[in-house]
Design an enzyme around this catalytic site. Structure first.
Site, PDB file in Angstrom:
ATOM      1  N   GLU A 118       0.856  -1.186   0.000  1.00 51.80           N
ATOM      2  CA  GLU A 118       0.000   0.000   0.000  1.00 51.80           C
ATOM      3  C   GLU A 118       0.888   1.230   0.000  1.00 51.80           C
ATOM      4  OE1 GLU A 118      -1.520  -1.748   3.147  1.00 51.80           O
ATOM      5  OE2 GLU A 118      -3.104  -2.712   2.002  1.00 51.80           O
ATOM      6  N   TYR A 130       7.549   2.005  -7.831  1.00 55.55           N
ATOM      7  CA  TYR A 130       6.803   0.753  -7.970  1.00 55.55           C
ATOM      8  C   TYR A 130       6.383   0.547  -9.436  1.00 55.55           C
ATOM      9  CZ  TYR A 130       6.621   1.307  -2.894  1.00 55.55           C
ATOM     10  OH  TYR A 130       6.966   1.493  -1.589  1.00 55.55           O
TER      11      TYR A 130
HETATM   12  C1  LIG Z   1      10.592   6.291  -2.648  1.00 56.23           C
HETATM   13  C2  LIG Z   1      12.099   6.116  -2.415  1.00 56.23           C
HETATM   14  C3  LIG Z   1      12.299   4.810  -1.625  1.00 56.23           C
HETATM   15  C4  LIG Z   1      12.818   6.032  -3.771  1.00 56.23           C
HETATM   16  O1  LIG Z   1      14.195   5.764  -3.540  1.00 56.23           O
HETATM   17  P1  LIG Z   1      15.332   6.045  -4.646  1.00 56.23           P
HETATM   18  O2  LIG Z   1      16.518   5.246  -4.253  1.00 56.23           O
HETATM   19  O3  LIG Z   1      15.510   7.486  -4.839  1.00 56.23           O
HETATM   20  O4  LIG Z   1      14.665   5.415  -5.954  1.00 56.23           O
HETATM   21  P2  LIG Z   1      15.497   4.902  -7.220  1.00 56.23           P
HETATM   22  O5  LIG Z   1      16.665   5.785  -7.447  1.00 56.23           O
HETATM   23  O6  LIG Z   1      15.745   3.436  -7.103  1.00 56.23           O
HETATM   24  O7  LIG Z   1      14.444   5.183  -8.374  1.00 56.23           O
HETATM   25  C5  LIG Z   1      13.824   4.150  -9.126  1.00 56.23           C
HETATM   26  C6  LIG Z   1      12.693   4.767  -9.939  1.00 56.23           C
HETATM   27  O8  LIG Z   1      11.676   5.275  -9.078  1.00 56.23           O
HETATM   28  C7  LIG Z   1      11.113   6.474  -9.636  1.00 56.23           C
HETATM   29  N1  LIG Z   1      11.381   7.612  -8.748  1.00 56.23           N
HETATM   30  C8  LIG Z   1      12.236   7.650  -7.685  1.00 56.23           C
HETATM   31  N2  LIG Z   1      12.183   8.849  -7.087  1.00 56.23           N
HETATM   32  C9  LIG Z   1      11.294   9.588  -7.792  1.00 56.23           C
HETATM   33  C10 LIG Z   1      10.812  10.906  -7.661  1.00 56.23           C
HETATM   34  N3  LIG Z   1      11.258  11.735  -6.686  1.00 56.23           N
HETATM   35  N4  LIG Z   1       9.868  11.342  -8.534  1.00 56.23           N
HETATM   36  C11 LIG Z   1       9.416  10.536  -9.518  1.00 56.23           C
HETATM   37  N5  LIG Z   1       9.865   9.258  -9.701  1.00 56.23           N
HETATM   38  C12 LIG Z   1      10.775   8.796  -8.842  1.00 56.23           C
HETATM   39  C13 LIG Z   1      11.773   6.650 -11.001  1.00 56.23           C
HETATM   40  O9  LIG Z   1      11.000   5.927 -11.947  1.00 56.23           O
HETATM   41  C14 LIG Z   1      13.119   5.971 -10.761  1.00 56.23           C
HETATM   42  O10 LIG Z   1      13.713   5.539 -11.941  1.00 56.23           O
HETATM   43  P3  LIG Z   1      14.668   6.573 -12.767  1.00 56.23           P
HETATM   44  O11 LIG Z   1      15.578   7.227 -11.759  1.00 56.23           O
HETATM   45  O12 LIG Z   1      15.359   5.673 -13.720  1.00 56.23           O
HETATM   46  O13 LIG Z   1      13.735   7.555 -13.388  1.00 56.23           O
HETATM   47  C15 LIG Z   1      12.709   7.313  -1.619  1.00 56.23           C
HETATM   48  O14 LIG Z   1      12.299   8.516  -2.235  1.00 56.23           O
HETATM   49  C16 LIG Z   1      12.314   7.358  -0.156  1.00 56.23           C
HETATM   50  O15 LIG Z   1      12.965   6.756   0.702  1.00 56.23           O
HETATM   51  N6  LIG Z   1      11.225   8.092   0.173  1.00 56.23           N
HETATM   52  C17 LIG Z   1      10.764   8.229   1.556  1.00 56.23           C
HETATM   53  C18 LIG Z   1      10.199   6.939   2.105  1.00 56.23           C
HETATM   54  C19 LIG Z   1       9.041   6.428   1.267  1.00 56.23           C
HETATM   55  O16 LIG Z   1       8.146   7.176   0.876  1.00 56.23           O
HETATM   56  N7  LIG Z   1       9.052   5.087   1.028  1.00 56.23           N
HETATM   57  C20 LIG Z   1       8.001   4.427   0.270  1.00 56.23           C
HETATM   58  C21 LIG Z   1       6.844   4.040   1.132  1.00 56.23           C
HETATM   59  S1  LIG Z   1       7.334   3.022   2.515  1.00 56.23           S
END
Ligand SMILES: CC(C)(COP(=O)(O)OP(=O)(O)OC[C@H]1O[C@@H](n2cnc3c(N)ncnc32)[C@H](O)[C@@H]1OP(=O)(O)O)[C@@H](O)C(=O)NCCC(=O)NCCS
Length: 163
Positions: A118, A130
């Site tokens: 979720e 996701y």
């Molecule tokens: C969500 C989160 C885990 C993403 O981590 P991340 O290491 O930056 O993600 P990645 O670098 O692996 O990105 C993979 C893909 O996700 C998407 N993505 C990641 N961050 C994004 C952003 N800020 N906006 C839009 N798309 C995003 C993109 O499709 C990305 O691929 P691309 O870089 O080739 O375009 C991070 O922002 C986070 O920790 N957020 C706070 C906690 C949270 O909300 N966790 C999820 C619910 S528990």
């Protein structure tokens, strides 16, 4: 898997244990306004010993620093993903995709045919993540979160998508 980006140390993905509870809690505090407290992290990490290999908390370490975490739970043939967190200074370099792909691969190895989770409807970063891994929205839980936000239910078919 090697990923270039913030920091000079090599990245290592591994199962975490209760000795990582404090580091997980610190990371969570940086990532979420209302994350788990230290006790919840201890319980989550201890659950792996109690509930067996279907319960899995994976971390990515850069040197000795914990920079990403993903936690999941295999219930029958469904992998339920509880969370994924990446250090704010280490984002957009593929760490979340790396740790989540590994969690999904492990789940599939242990018999999961699909993964579900979720996510807050406003969490565009997580929805992007996701979506990039093959998840699609299959439903909405209205007012699911404490702040009144809706949750989107996400589903991903695992067979043939990982490994
Ligand atoms: C969500 C989160 C885990 C993403 O981590 P991340 O290491 O930056 O993600 P990645 O670098 O692996 O990105 C993979 C893909 O996700 C998407 N993505 C990641 N961050 C994004 C952003 N800020 N906006 C839009 N798309 C995003 C993109 O499709 C990305 O691929 P691309 O870089 O080739 O375009 C991070 O922002 C986070 O920790 N957020 C706070 C906690 C949270 O909300 N966790 C999820 C619910 S528990």
């Amino acid at each position: 898997m090697s990923i270039e980006g913030a920091g000079q140390h090599e990245l290592k993905t591994q199962r975490l244990s209760p000795i990582h509870a404090e580091a997980c809690h610190q990371l969570d505090r940086l990532c979420r306004p209302r994350g788990w407290d230290l006790r919840q992290w201890h319980l989550d990490l201890e659950a792996q010993d109690i509930e067996g290999p279907g319960r899995c908390v994976l971390g990515v370490l850069r040197g000795s620093e914990l920079v990403a975490v993903a936690s999941g739970w295999l219930i029958l043939d469904e992998l339920q993903i509880l969370l994924v967190l990446v250090h704010p200074a280490q984002r957009r370099i593929g760490l979340a995709r790396m740790v989540l792909s590994e969690l999904m691969r492990e789940g599939q190895e242990r018999g999961a045919s699909g993964a579900t989770l979720e996510v807050a409807a406003s969490n565009t970063a997580a929805l992007g993540l996701y979506g990039s891994l093959g998840f699609r929205s299959t439903g909405r839980r209205r007012g699911y979160y404490r702040d009144g936000q809706d949750a989107l239910i996400q589903w991903c078919q695992l067979q043939g998508t990982t490994g």
